[in-house]
Write an enzyme that holds these catalytic residues in place. Structure first.
Site, PDB file in Angstrom:
ATOM      1  N   CYS A  98       0.865  -1.181   0.000  1.00 46.76           N
ATOM      2  CA  CYS A  98       0.000   0.000   0.000  1.00 46.76           C
ATOM      3  C   CYS A  98       0.899   1.227   0.000  1.00 46.76           C
ATOM      4  CB  CYS A  98      -0.961  -0.026   1.197  1.00 46.76           C
ATOM      5  SG  CYS A  98      -0.142   0.020   2.806  1.00 46.76           S
ATOM      6  N   ARG A  99       0.494   2.298   0.616  1.00 45.95           N
ATOM      7  CA  ARG A  99       1.334   3.498   0.668  1.00 45.95           C
ATOM      8  C   ARG A  99       2.432   3.363   1.722  1.00 45.95           C
ATOM      9  NH1 ARG A  99       1.714   7.629   3.771  1.00 45.95           N
ATOM     10  NH2 ARG A  99      -0.235   7.241   4.829  1.00 45.95           N
TER      11      ARG A  99
END
Length: 136
Positions: A98-99
């Site tokens: 993800c981030r």
């Protein structure tokens, strides 16, 4: 309450805390969780090079702004249903990112709870995108 009773209660509480901590640290979900968090970028890329299915668990908008080549977008809150639609075996290698690694950690825990046994939290997109795939 006398001093002996107070000490006894405090010792009992301390033992309960220690036993609870030990139980949580040695539970199957916790042991699987260790595999799912805090891996190095190199370890994540080794997993990808071993043929892992790469899943970006960010939003569709984040995915559209940039993602790893070959990655599939399944938002973390839909991970179990989304992986099920991919018809992957429960022992398939799955790399999640993800981030920052937080949402992919949540997705990893959801997959482990659903019976997937070979998932890995690859962490954040920026770190993974900065590491080129090495040729074999």
């Amino acid at each position: 309450m006398n001093i002996h009773s107070t000490i006894s209660v405090q010792i009992t509480r301390a033992i309960q805390v220690l036993l609870t901590t030990l139980l949580l640290l040695t539970s199957p979900l916790s042991l699987a969780h260790d595999k799912g968090h805090d891996v190095s970028t190199n370890a994540a890329w080794e997993y990808i090079e071993q043929g892992a299915t790469v899943i970006d668990v960010r939003t569709a908008e984040e995915f559209a702004a940039g993602h790893l080549a070959g990655a599939t977008n399944i938002p973390f809150e839909d991970i179990v249903a989304g992986v099920s639609k991919l018809e992957l075996a429960k022992d398939s290698k799955i790399l999640l990112y993800c981030r920052s690694g937080r949402r992919s950690g949540i997705a990893h825990e959801s997959l482990v709870a659903a019976g997937y046994s070979d998932t890995l939290n690859g962490g954040g997109y920026d770190a993974l995108a900065a590491k080129p795939v090495t040729a074999n």
